[in-house]
Design a protein around this motif. Sequence first.
Motif, PDB file in Angstrom:
ATOM      1  N   SER A 172     -22.857 -48.215  55.639  1.00  0.00           N
ATOM      2  CA  SER A 172     -22.001 -49.415  55.650  1.00  0.00           C
ATOM      3  C   SER A 172     -20.538 -49.085  55.920  1.00  0.00           C
ATOM      4  N   LEU A 173     -20.051 -47.938  55.382  1.00  0.00           N
ATOM      5  CA  LEU A 173     -18.644 -47.593  55.598  1.00  0.00           C
ATOM      6  C   LEU A 173     -18.363 -47.335  57.080  1.00  0.00           C
ATOM      7  N   THR A 174     -19.281 -46.581  57.725  1.00  0.00           N
ATOM      8  CA  THR A 174     -19.129 -46.314  59.163  1.00  0.00           C
ATOM      9  C   THR A 174     -19.163 -47.619  59.961  1.00  0.00           C
ATOM     10  N   THR A 175     -20.083 -48.499  59.592  1.00  0.00           N
ATOM     11  CA  THR A 175     -20.203 -49.788  60.273  1.00  0.00           C
ATOM     12  C   THR A 175     -18.952 -50.623  60.085  1.00  0.00           C
ATOM     13  N   TRP A 176     -18.392 -50.582  58.880  1.00  0.00           N
ATOM     14  CA  TRP A 176     -17.185 -51.369  58.592  1.00  0.00           C
ATOM     15  C   TRP A 176     -15.994 -50.886  59.421  1.00  0.00           C
ATOM     16  N   PHE A 177     -15.821 -49.556  59.539  1.00  0.00           N
ATOM     17  CA  PHE A 177     -14.732 -49.004  60.350  1.00  0.00           C
ATOM     18  C   PHE A 177     -14.907 -49.375  61.825  1.00  0.00           C
ATOM     19  N   PHE A 178     -16.128 -49.318  62.312  1.00  0.00           N
ATOM     20  CA  PHE A 178     -16.411 -49.686  63.705  1.00  0.00           C
ATOM     21  C   PHE A 178     -16.074 -51.154  63.944  1.00  0.00           C
ATOM     22  N   TYR A 179     -16.496 -52.002  63.018  1.00  0.00           N
ATOM     23  CA  TYR A 179     -16.229 -53.444  63.123  1.00  0.00           C
ATOM     24  C   TYR A 179     -14.715 -53.711  63.103  1.00  0.00           C
ATOM     25  N   THR A 180     -14.019 -53.035  62.182  1.00  0.00           N
ATOM     26  CA  THR A 180     -12.567 -53.218  62.072  1.00  0.00           C
ATOM     27  C   THR A 180     -11.862 -52.787  63.351  1.00  0.00           C
ATOM     28  N   GLY A 181     -12.335 -51.675  63.940  1.00  0.00           N
ATOM     29  CA  GLY A 181     -11.745 -51.212  65.206  1.00  0.00           C
ATOM     30  C   GLY A 181     -11.882 -52.234  66.311  1.00  0.00           C
ATOM     31  N   LEU A 182     -13.073 -52.862  66.399  1.00  0.00           N
ATOM     32  CA  LEU A 182     -13.279 -53.893  67.415  1.00  0.00           C
ATOM     33  C   LEU A 182     -12.362 -55.090  67.184  1.00  0.00           C
ATOM     34  N   ILE A 183     -12.201 -55.469  65.924  1.00  0.00           N
ATOM     35  CA  ILE A 183     -11.327 -56.601  65.594  1.00  0.00           C
ATOM     36  C   ILE A 183      -9.877 -56.296  65.984  1.00  0.00           C
ATOM     37  N   VAL A 184      -9.427 -55.066  65.671  1.00  0.00           N
ATOM     38  CA  VAL A 184      -8.059 -54.666  66.006  1.00  0.00           C
ATOM     39  C   VAL A 184      -7.844 -54.724  67.520  1.00  0.00           C
ATOM     40  N   ILE A 185      -8.806 -54.178  68.288  1.00  0.00           N
ATOM     41  CA  ILE A 185      -8.688 -54.189  69.744  1.00  0.00           C
ATOM     42  C   ILE A 185      -8.652 -55.620  70.281  1.00  0.00           C
ATOM     43  N   ALA A 186      -9.550 -56.458  69.768  1.00  0.00           N
ATOM     44  CA  ALA A 186      -9.605 -57.850  70.231  1.00  0.00           C
ATOM     45  C   ALA A 186      -8.299 -58.582  69.937  1.00  0.00           C
ATOM     46  N   HIS A 187      -7.754 -58.384  68.734  1.00  0.00           N
ATOM     47  CA  HIS A 187      -6.505 -59.055  68.373  1.00  0.00           C
ATOM     48  C   HIS A 187      -5.332 -58.503  69.189  1.00  0.00           C
ATOM     49  N   THR A 188      -5.345 -57.210  69.468  1.00  0.00           N
ATOM     50  CA  THR A 188      -4.274 -56.617  70.283  1.00  0.00           C
ATOM     51  C   THR A 188      -4.251 -57.218  71.677  1.00  0.00           C
ATOM     52  N   VAL A 189      -5.433 -57.309  72.286  1.00  0.00           N
ATOM     53  CA  VAL A 189      -5.527 -57.878  73.624  1.00  0.00           C
ATOM     54  C   VAL A 189      -5.092 -59.345  73.618  1.00  0.00           C
ATOM     55  N   THR A 190      -5.562 -60.092  72.622  1.00  0.00           N
ATOM     56  CA  THR A 190      -5.204 -61.512  72.530  1.00  0.00           C
ATOM     57  C   THR A 190      -3.705 -61.697  72.334  1.00  0.00           C
ATOM     58  N   TYR A 191      -3.117 -60.886  71.437  1.00  0.00           N
ATOM     59  CA  TYR A 191      -1.683 -60.991  71.168  1.00  0.00           C
ATOM     60  C   TYR A 191      -0.875 -60.629  72.411  1.00  0.00           C
ATOM     61  N   ALA A 192      -1.320 -59.570  73.133  1.00  0.00           N
ATOM     62  CA  ALA A 192      -0.609 -59.149  74.342  1.00  0.00           C
ATOM     63  C   ALA A 192      -0.610 -60.271  75.386  1.00  0.00           C
ATOM     64  N   ARG A 193      -1.749 -60.933  75.540  1.00  0.00           N
ATOM     65  CA  ARG A 193      -1.841 -62.039  76.495  1.00  0.00           C
ATOM     66  C   ARG A 193      -0.946 -63.200  76.073  1.00  0.00           C
ATOM     67  N   GLU A 194      -0.958 -63.537  74.792  1.00  0.00           N
ATOM     68  CA  GLU A 194      -0.131 -64.639  74.309  1.00  0.00           C
ATOM     69  C   GLU A 194       1.351 -64.302  74.441  1.00  0.00           C
ATOM     70  N   TYR A 195       1.703 -63.042  74.132  1.00  0.00           N
ATOM     71  CA  TYR A 195       3.102 -62.629  74.240  1.00  0.00           C
ATOM     72  C   TYR A 195       3.570 -62.712  75.681  1.00  0.00           C
ATOM     73  N   ARG A 196       2.721 -62.263  76.611  1.00  0.00           N
ATOM     74  CA  ARG A 196       3.076 -62.313  78.024  1.00  0.00           C
ATOM     75  C   ARG A 196       3.233 -63.768  78.495  1.00  0.00           C
ATOM     76  N   ALA A 197       2.329 -64.618  78.028  1.00  0.00           N
ATOM     77  CA  ALA A 197       2.408 -66.034  78.405  1.00  0.00           C
ATOM     78  C   ALA A 197       3.697 -66.658  77.887  1.00  0.00           C
ATOM     79  N   ARG A 198       4.069 -66.341  76.628  1.00  0.00           N
ATOM     80  CA  ARG A 198       5.317 -66.871  76.066  1.00  0.00           C
ATOM     81  C   ARG A 198       6.527 -66.333  76.833  1.00  0.00           C
ATOM     82  N   GLU A 199       6.453 -65.053  77.209  1.00  0.00           N
ATOM     83  CA  GLU A 199       7.551 -64.437  77.943  1.00  0.00           C
ATOM     84  C   GLU A 199       7.735 -65.096  79.307  1.00  0.00           C
ATOM     85  N   VAL A 200       6.617 -65.310  80.010  1.00  0.00           N
ATOM     86  CA  VAL A 200       6.685 -65.969  81.316  1.00  0.00           C
ATOM     87  C   VAL A 200       7.236 -67.381  81.171  1.00  0.00           C
ATOM     88  N   LYS A 201       6.779 -68.092  80.132  1.00  0.00           N
ATOM     89  CA  LYS A 201       7.249 -69.448  79.890  1.00  0.00           C
ATOM     90  C   LYS A 201       8.747 -69.469  79.602  1.00  0.00           C
TER      91      LYS A 201
END
Length: 290
Positions: free
Chosen positions: A38-67
Amino acid sequence: AAGALIAVGWSVSGYYINLAIIPGWQPEGVGRMVSTTSLTTWFFYTGLIVIAHTVTYAREYRAREVKALRAAQLTTEAQLEALKMQLDPHFLFNALHSISTLMHRDVKAANETLVLVSEMLQRNLKTVRTQQVTMAEEIETAELFVEIEKVRFQDRLSVVWSVKPDVEDALVPHMLLQPIIDNSLRHGIQALAGGGRADISARGNGGRLEIEVRDDGRGLSASGGEAGFGIGLSVTRERLLKLYGRNHSFTLQDAPGGGAVVRISIPFIRSEQDSSQEATYVQTDPGADR
């Protein structure tokens, strides 16, 4: 919290799946399975969440910057249009004042001036939202203005043009020369009984376009500095600042031998190039920009 629940659920599910499909698998109990995976699975899951949020935030930041950049561009364009609009009434006021003066002594000259003013206003209406034109087009507009003034000054005014052919397709702010020439005539040459001369030149110099308007009038000192504070020059300064930021210079000073001289240096950009092209920054003397 969601990751922890998913990790435990994944471990329990894995335990019973392995038990069902792997022949000879030796189970050590669901508790052991949970503690080891479970610990290994939890770290893997957390890593995916971090990557997904990073990509989403980068896109939103770029959109705000362009705007934000687009909003700033629209604001600057609106300010430039407002500044340019200030020039036309200023020119029209001065032209109508000249016509009014001529009406009392030379009706024919007043009528000729009125026709020239009409032609110039028609030209300006066609480019009302245009901020930059070629040097050749700007000269045509300035020459029309000079013809209007010559009706009033008659043989008391001499204007000499010295524009290099290789700069005729360079982009310059529309209505750049008219307020500068007007300033030279009204605050410099007009006060001289015998009239005077204005020299207008433009040349390229190492990626820069250098424009100079020189007159042999009273100069800044004799006019008490009033030649530097007219509406036309103030608006011109603001437009240059909006268009080029610190990558330009604008100086107004007494000319050697008498009169005044305006010198402008802006990036040399040809009409076929992107007018938003960045040019090399040139440090200007803050004390000279007045």
